[in-house]
Enzyme design. Structure first.
Site, PDB file in Angstrom:
ATOM      1  N   ASP A 126       9.506  10.990 -18.532  1.00  0.00           N
ATOM      2  CA  ASP A 126      10.678  10.163 -17.853  1.00  0.00           C
ATOM      3  C   ASP A 126      11.234   9.666 -16.459  1.00  0.00           C
ATOM      4  O   ASP A 126      11.582   8.508 -16.045  1.00  0.00           O
ATOM      5  CB  ASP A 126      11.753  11.353 -18.166  1.00  0.00           C
ATOM      6  N   ASN A 156      19.247   8.358 -13.172  1.00  0.00           N
ATOM      7  CA  ASN A 156      19.304  10.364 -13.436  1.00  0.00           C
ATOM      8  C   ASN A 156      20.959  10.683 -12.116  1.00  0.00           C
ATOM      9  O   ASN A 156      22.732  11.004 -13.010  1.00  0.00           O
ATOM     10  CB  ASN A 156      18.321  10.594 -13.466  1.00  0.00           C
ATOM     11  N   HIS A 201      19.136  26.352   1.986  1.00  0.00           N
ATOM     12  CA  HIS A 201      20.473  26.721   2.690  1.00  0.00           C
ATOM     13  C   HIS A 201      21.701  25.929   2.129  1.00  0.00           C
ATOM     14  O   HIS A 201      21.570  24.975   2.006  1.00  0.00           O
ATOM     15  CB  HIS A 201      20.299  26.937   4.333  1.00  0.00           C
ATOM     16  N   ARG A 213      31.176  25.339   0.213  1.00  0.00           N
ATOM     17  CA  ARG A 213      30.115  25.675   0.268  1.00  0.00           C
ATOM     18  C   ARG A 213      28.771  26.048  -0.454  1.00  0.00           C
ATOM     19  O   ARG A 213      29.125  27.234  -1.529  1.00  0.00           O
ATOM     20  CB  ARG A 213      30.527  27.093   1.198  1.00  0.00           C
ATOM     21  N   ALA A 237      18.991  16.358 -17.472  1.00  0.00           N
ATOM     22  CA  ALA A 237      17.684  16.804 -16.890  1.00  0.00           C
ATOM     23  C   ALA A 237      18.170  17.379 -15.608  1.00  0.00           C
ATOM     24  O   ALA A 237      18.616  19.363 -15.675  1.00  0.00           O
ATOM     25  CB  ALA A 237      17.929  15.136 -15.831  1.00  0.00           C
TER      26      ALA A 237
END
Length: 309
Positions: A89, A163, A174, A191, A205
């Protein structure tokens, strides 16, 4: 009086299945992969023996031997009626981002793992492909995304995705802070480790791995999937494909953020930047063998249960 349609010229081809034969075929594959090269050699010989004009993408042409017409992806798009992508793919996605701007069909031979977009088996493609080349196929259009990065109101980078477009922290994982707007209406602040904006094609996917729902390919919708959000109430949300998604990065973030398009193309993002994701005007024209069944593909690839009775 009968009407005589001239279909001898590639310029006359249609975006729907009205032409029964292809003329010029492009071969694209994963470079430096033994299995892919074997399949490409068989394809080239088989197609040439049947009288098709065959072009081979230049990155793999040198590995197939002499007397190969090597061209780049743009020339394949401009000259071919059909492109055959051999690989997984990921190879299909890379080719599709270029070929979607042209009016040609694209079909895949699976030399990867799951192969949601590559229908044909590598060791026995002849029978199914012969029927496709004789006009027995289904056509499906998949829309693409366009991702843009704006800095102080100026466009700094853009690209397309088949995609998904993903806002993420770059190489070091992070938490990042950003706001999300749908059609300029504030939805929420986040966040999280990032945000996935996925097409129906991409819903099987990265978005699926992050907990998103599967969207059938015919849906005109986008799905937004937060990546590890720092809240218990934030869930994926599906919006209309005509919506414009805007993500505004907090000025307090670090400077190594990125937007990735299909995991292949990376756009640099700085604190305070705005990311716009919307449906592209380009569409990928996928060719499937006649009788293609999307739910059979899901059942086979994802290991779903078979019929009980």
């Amino acid at each position: 009086m009968g009407i005589n349609f001239d279909v001898s010229r590639p310029k006359a081809r249609s975006s729907i299945n009205m032409i029964t034969k292809f003329h010029t075929i492009g071969l694209i594959g994963k470079p430096h992969h033994q299995g892919t090269n074997q399949t490409l050699k068989r394809l080239h010989h088989w197609l040439t023996m049947q009288g098709f004009e065959v072009l081979v993408e230049e990155r793999v042409a040198a590995e197939l031997g002499p007397n190969i017409e090597a061209v780049d992806l743009l020339e394949i798009g401009a000259r071919c009626d059909l492109a055959i992508v051999v690989g997984g793919d990921g190879n299909m996605l890379g080719a599709a981002r270029v070929l979607a701007r042209f009016d040609l069909g694209v079909i895949g031979v699976n030399r990867g793992n799951l192969g949601f977009l590559t229908d044909l088996p590598p060791d026995a493609f002849e029978e199914a492909l012969a029927k496709v080349l004789d006009g027995e196929f289904d056509t499906e259009h998949r829309f693409l995304l366009e991702a843009e990065v704006y800095r102080h109101g100026m466009l700094k980078a853009s690209n397309t995705a088949v995609n998904e477009a993903v806002l993420h922290p770059g190489k070091i994982a992070h938490m990042i802070e950003f706001e999300v707007y749908i059609d300029d209406q504030f939805m929420y602040s986040q966040r999280a480790d990032g945000m996935i904006v996925s097409t129906p094609t991409g819903s099987t996917a990265y978005a699926l791995s992050a907990g998103g729902a599967i969207l059938t390919p015919n849906l005109q919708a986008l799905i937004l999937v937060p990546m590890f959000p720092h809240t218990l109430s934030c869930r994926p949300i599906v919006v209309d494909a005509c919506s414009t998604i805007k993500m505004v990065v907090s000025p307090d973030n670090g400077e190594n953020l990125e937007v990735s398009c299909d995991g292949h193309v990376h756009l640099a993002v700085l604190p305070g930047d705005e990311i716009i994701v919307r449906r592209s005007s380009e569409r990928l024209r996928l060719i499937h063998p006649k009788g293609h069944n999307y739910f059979h593909v899901l059942r086979t690839k994802l290991g779903w249960g078979s019929k009980l009775f």
